[in-house]
Design a protein around this motif. Structure first.
Motif, short mmCIF file in Angstrom:
data_model
loop_
_atom_site.label_atom_id
_atom_site.label_comp_id
_atom_site.label_asym_id
_atom_site.label_seq_id
_atom_site.Cartn_x
_atom_site.Cartn_y
_atom_site.Cartn_z
N ARG A 1 -9.68 45.43 -14.96
CA ARG A 1 -10.03 44.09 -14.18
C ARG A 1 -9.54 44.07 -12.83
NH1 ARG A 1 -9.78 39.64 -19.09
NH2 ARG A 1 -11.72 40.11 -19.76
N ALA A 2 -10.41 43.43 -11.74
CA ALA A 2 -9.89 43.28 -10.45
C ALA A 2 -9.08 42.00 -10.15
CB ALA A 2 -11.26 43.38 -9.62
N TYR A 3 -8.26 42.21 -9.31
CA TYR A 3 -7.47 41.05 -8.70
C TYR A 3 -8.32 40.37 -7.56
CZ TYR A 3 -4.05 37.90 -6.74
OH TYR A 3 -3.27 37.04 -6.37
N ALA A 4 -8.82 39.14 -7.83
CA ALA A 4 -9.76 38.57 -7.00
C ALA A 4 -8.79 37.31 -6.33
CB ALA A 4 -11.05 38.16 -7.47
N ALA A 5 -8.39 37.64 -5.09
CA ALA A 5 -7.65 36.65 -4.48
C ALA A 5 -8.29 35.75 -3.60
CB ALA A 5 -6.59 37.22 -3.67
N LYS A 6 -8.10 34.39 -3.96
CA LYS A 6 -8.92 33.11 -3.16
C LYS A 6 -8.38 33.28 -1.72
CE LYS A 6 -8.84 30.16 -7.09
NZ LYS A 6 -8.51 28.66 -7.63
N GLY A 7 -9.58 33.17 -0.91
CA GLY A 7 -9.40 32.92 0.66
C GLY A 7 -9.48 34.15 1.28
N THR A 8 -9.66 35.34 0.68
CA THR A 8 -9.64 36.72 1.16
C THR A 8 -10.98 37.11 0.83
OG1 THR A 8 -9.16 38.03 -1.03
CG2 THR A 8 -7.17 37.09 0.25
N VAL A 9 -11.03 38.44 1.43
CA VAL A 9 -12.52 39.15 1.23
C VAL A 9 -12.95 39.56 -0.19
CG1 VAL A 9 -11.52 41.30 1.77
CG2 VAL A 9 -13.90 40.99 2.54
N ALA A 10 -11.74 39.60 -0.99
CA ALA A 10 -11.87 39.88 -2.31
C ALA A 10 -12.00 38.79 -3.41
CB ALA A 10 -10.99 40.95 -2.83
#
Length: 246
Positions: free
Chosen positions: A152-161
């Protein structure tokens, strides 16, 4: 005098033998053992600065499609954690024999900020024999190329991801190391949050003539390129800890 001389010779022989023995076995003359690379690597998750394991900027000379250069910029580092929520259930089950000591992750974007890639280093509890067995199983059963075994991906809030969820995973690679108790992986996707219907292993997406959106966007190259370079960085970090003074 003859007896004293004999004692001196014997003493020097014993000292010389101890030094030679420690050199042959990788230890010091005082009997303390030098850690081998495998043992040293197990402690890196808490002893090495994050910028050494996941550099703020990673250059991928020739790592893109057609040998194009790539540059990836780190946008987020996940707090070190266990493995419970980092893998799909079947992948977590497949990795279970090695155990999960700690998981480190970081997410990068490419120079155009149109792609995002999460790189992970799973530090296991396994010894060298168990890691070798796990690697054989993944290779023989093709577990590293199954879509139901994607990390799974690490989707960091407030970033392009921020929108990089399970449905946005496009390409991935996973490598079970045998010279360290580590499983290295990377998973890539589009930064605009679009869903991907047919994810491809990086190896397939990088093949000449591949025509899927994932392949044509170079997402296989992103996953493989970042995973390779983070893995190399890990090995370079281990080396100084195992070098013997000349």
């Amino acid at each position: 005098m003859a007896a004293a001389a004999a004692c001196v010779v014997l003493g020097l022989g014993l000292i010389g033998g101890a030094v030679t023995g420690s050199w042959l076995t990788g230890g010091d003359a005082d009997g303390s053992a030098k850690p081998d690379a495998f043992t040293a690597a197990a402690d890196l998750w808490h002893s090495v600065p994050v910028d050494e394991l996941f550099p703020p900027t990673v250059k991928g000379d020739g790592a893109g499609p057609g040998g194009a250069d790539r540059v990836w910029t780190r946008v987020a580092v996940a707090p070190d954690s266990d493995c419970e929520k980092a893998f799909d259930p079947l992948l977590r089950k497949a990795l279970a024999p090695a155990g999960c000591l700690r998981l480190l992750r970081a997410t990068y974007t490419d120079a155009t900020r149109s792609h995002v890639t999460t790189v992970g280093l799973l530090f296991t509890k396994a010894d060298a024999a168990a890691m070798s067995a796990l690697k054989r199983r993944f290779e023989e059963q093709g577990l590293d190329s199954r879509r139901d075994l994607m990390p799974r991906a690490y989707a960091a809030k407030g970033t392009v991801a921020a929108g990089f969820g399970d449905g946005q995973r496009a390409s991935w690679t996973l490598s079970v190391l045998t010279d360290a108790p580590v499983v290295a992986y990377a998973v890539s996707g589009f930064a605009d949050g679009r869903a991907v219907i047919e994810p491809q292993p990086a190896e397939d997406a990088m093949k000449a003539g591949a025509t899927t959106p994932t392949a044509q966007a170079g997402l296989g190259h992103d996953a493989q390129g970042l995973a390779d370079r983070v893995e190399r960085s890990l090995r370079r970090t281990v080396s100084p800890a195992t070098e013997k003074p000349s």
